[in-house]
Write a protein that holds these residues in place. Structure first.
Motif, short mmCIF file in Angstrom:
data_model
loop_
_atom_site.label_atom_id
_atom_site.label_comp_id
_atom_site.label_asym_id
_atom_site.label_seq_id
_atom_site.Cartn_x
_atom_site.Cartn_y
_atom_site.Cartn_z
N PHE A 1 -3.19 2.87 -11.43
CA PHE A 1 -3.40 2.40 -9.85
C PHE A 1 -4.93 0.92 -9.40
O PHE A 1 -5.47 1.24 -10.58
CB PHE A 1 -4.19 3.35 -9.08
CG PHE A 1 -3.11 4.98 -8.94
CD1 PHE A 1 -3.30 4.63 -7.51
CD2 PHE A 1 -3.05 5.48 -9.84
CE1 PHE A 1 -2.62 6.32 -7.46
CE2 PHE A 1 -2.42 6.90 -9.69
CZ PHE A 1 -2.20 7.48 -8.22
N ASP A 2 -4.31 0.42 -8.60
CA ASP A 2 -4.99 -0.19 -8.23
C ASP A 2 -5.62 0.36 -6.73
O ASP A 2 -5.91 1.19 -6.97
CB ASP A 2 -5.14 -1.68 -7.77
CG ASP A 2 -5.85 -2.46 -6.78
OD1 ASP A 2 -6.87 -3.40 -7.04
OD2 ASP A 2 -5.62 -2.82 -5.63
N THR B 1 -5.27 0.80 -2.41
CA THR B 1 -4.24 1.54 -2.51
C THR B 1 -4.15 3.11 -3.22
O THR B 1 -3.92 3.80 -2.85
CB THR B 1 -4.19 0.76 -3.84
OG1 THR B 1 -3.43 -0.93 -4.32
CG2 THR B 1 -2.72 1.25 -4.47
N LEU B 2 -5.20 3.11 -3.65
CA LEU B 2 -5.91 4.44 -3.97
C LEU B 2 -7.05 4.90 -3.46
O LEU B 2 -6.36 6.18 -2.75
CB LEU B 2 -6.81 4.48 -5.35
CG LEU B 2 -6.53 5.92 -6.03
CD1 LEU B 2 -7.12 6.05 -8.10
CD2 LEU B 2 -7.60 6.56 -5.36
N THR C 1 -2.37 10.88 -0.97
CA THR C 1 -2.71 10.41 -1.99
C THR C 1 -3.94 10.84 -3.11
O THR C 1 -3.26 11.08 -4.35
CB THR C 1 -3.64 8.86 -2.11
OG1 THR C 1 -3.09 8.24 -1.03
CG2 THR C 1 -4.17 8.27 -3.28
N ILE D 1 -2.42 12.19 -6.94
CA ILE D 1 -2.74 11.70 -8.23
C ILE D 1 -3.25 13.40 -9.14
O ILE D 1 -3.15 13.59 -9.93
CB ILE D 1 -4.04 11.74 -7.75
CG1 ILE D 1 -3.67 9.80 -7.10
CG2 ILE D 1 -5.14 10.99 -9.11
CD1 ILE D 1 -5.38 9.44 -6.92
N LEU E 1 -2.80 9.29 -16.49
CA LEU E 1 -3.73 8.11 -15.07
C LEU E 1 -4.27 6.74 -15.66
O LEU E 1 -5.77 7.91 -16.00
CB LEU E 1 -4.26 9.11 -14.21
CG LEU E 1 -2.72 9.15 -12.83
CD1 LEU E 1 -1.63 10.84 -14.19
CD2 LEU E 1 -3.20 10.40 -11.89
N VAL F 1 -6.71 3.26 -13.76
CA VAL F 1 -7.52 2.80 -12.53
C VAL F 1 -7.81 1.40 -13.25
O VAL F 1 -8.38 1.33 -14.24
CB VAL F 1 -8.69 3.07 -12.23
CG1 VAL F 1 -9.40 2.08 -10.55
CG2 VAL F 1 -8.43 4.52 -11.55
N SER G 1 -9.04 -2.40 -11.49
CA SER G 1 -9.44 -2.56 -10.68
C SER G 1 -10.49 -3.66 -11.02
O SER G 1 -11.20 -3.84 -11.81
CB SER G 1 -10.01 -1.27 -9.77
OG SER G 1 -11.29 -1.64 -8.88
N TYR H 1 3.57 1.10 -11.60
CA TYR H 1 2.01 0.40 -11.05
C TYR H 1 1.66 0.41 -9.86
O TYR H 1 2.82 -0.18 -9.13
CB TYR H 1 1.92 -0.86 -11.56
CG TYR H 1 1.03 -1.55 -11.84
CD1 TYR H 1 -0.63 -1.88 -12.50
CD2 TYR H 1 0.44 -2.37 -10.48
CE1 TYR H 1 -1.39 -3.16 -12.30
CE2 TYR H 1 -0.51 -3.06 -10.12
CZ TYR H 1 -1.44 -3.46 -11.17
OH TYR H 1 -3.45 -3.96 -10.69
N LEU H 2 0.80 0.80 -9.11
CA LEU H 2 0.58 1.07 -7.87
C LEU H 2 -0.50 -0.14 -7.44
O LEU H 2 -1.63 -0.28 -7.90
CB LEU H 2 -0.07 2.03 -7.32
CG LEU H 2 1.34 2.83 -7.75
CD1 LEU H 2 0.99 3.83 -9.26
CD2 LEU H 2 1.51 3.92 -6.25
N LEU I 1 3.31 7.38 -0.52
CA LEU I 1 2.62 7.40 -1.69
C LEU I 1 2.91 8.41 -2.80
O LEU I 1 3.76 8.83 -3.90
CB LEU I 1 1.03 6.87 -2.14
CG LEU I 1 0.95 6.49 -3.41
CD1 LEU I 1 -0.69 5.97 -3.83
CD2 LEU I 1 0.09 7.50 -4.15
#
Length: 252
Positions: free
Chosen positions: A9-10, A14-15, A77, A81, A91, A93, A95, A175-176, A227
């Motif tokens: 996740f970005d 996004t998240l 979201t 997750i 998972l 992140v 960022s 990839y988000l 999502l």
């Protein structure tokens, strides 16, 4: 052997459904100073200058954390997750925000333990109680990627993650992201991977304009409901593909 599903996740837009840096700037009255310094400082240096200003005003790290707790994070979201984590996905992140902001928000929403790794600009609270923000990449040693900001190349980060997994097990990546800085890591994904750009955001536009360079399967989304639906469907599909590929025990 079943593939490991790695979901990256970005963070900003996004998240979460806003930009954590700008949330603090606006919420804590720093807009004027931000606009003054924006033309002359790099983004990470500017964010460090913003929290330095807060400290000089007598604002504490706790005050910043309280501000961050108001950042919007869509409940679907969050549900996605938690579901992905419960299904055994790895998972992470990746960022261009910073460690303190991300960890504060994830902990507030009960999501911190769902992530195996948070790769971002590091932070520390010094002996005077001031939050400091540092660039992920040492600016004295440029990463050399023209697609990414000087403080972080997410493509290099993705390649490192891929390399750490490849010798030991097979992995499929999801990839988000939403921003320009998410295009480089998308280019590092292969044909068995999935890219999930947020619709009508810069990453979505870049992928649409450069489809010939993107090997990953692309699935666009607009909001938390989409999502969740797309992500969980992809996890189910990837898991189903592994079941179909599994060898049949003919001795039974």
């Amino acid at each position: 052997m079943a593939s490991e599903i790695v979901i990256i996740f970005d963070f900003d837009r996004t998240l979460i459904d806003d930009d954590s840096d700008r949330w603090v700037i606006k919420g804590m009255g720093l807009t004027h100073l931000f606009n003054q310094l924006r033309p002359i400082l790099s983004w990470t240096s500017l964010m460090d200058r913003m929290v330095k200003e807060l400290h000089s005003q007598g604002r504490t790290v706790k005050d910043i954390a309280e501000c961050l707790k108001g950042v919007p994070l869509h409940q679907r979201t969050a549900a996605a997750i938690k579901s992905a984590h419960a299904l055994g996905c790895d998972l992470k992140v990746v960022s261009d925000a910073n460690k303190f902001y991300i960890e504060t928000i994830l902990k507030h929403h009960g999501l911190y333990d769902c992530f195996s790794e948070i790769i971002t600009n590091p932070t520390l609270v010094d002996e005077h109680g001031r939050l400091q923000i540092f660039p992920y990449n040492d600016l004295a040693s440029p990463h050399g990627c023209h697609l990414c900001p000087s403080n972080m190349c997410k493509g290099i980060v993705i390649k490192r993650i891929q390399a750490s997994i490849a010798p030991h097990r097979e992995a499929k990546f999801i990839y988000l992201g939403d921003g320009n800085g998410d295009f480089c890591p998308i280019l590092k994904l292969g044909k068995g991977d999935r890219a999930l750009p947020r619709k009508h955001y810069p990453l979505w536009e870049l992928i649409r304009s450069n489809q010939e360079f993107v090997e990953a399967e692309v699935h666009e989304w607009c909001n938390g409901e989409e999502l969740e639906h797309i992500l969980l469907a992809l996890i189910d599909r990837i898991s189903g593909e592994d079941i179909k590929k599994a060898p049949v025990d003919e001795s039974r």
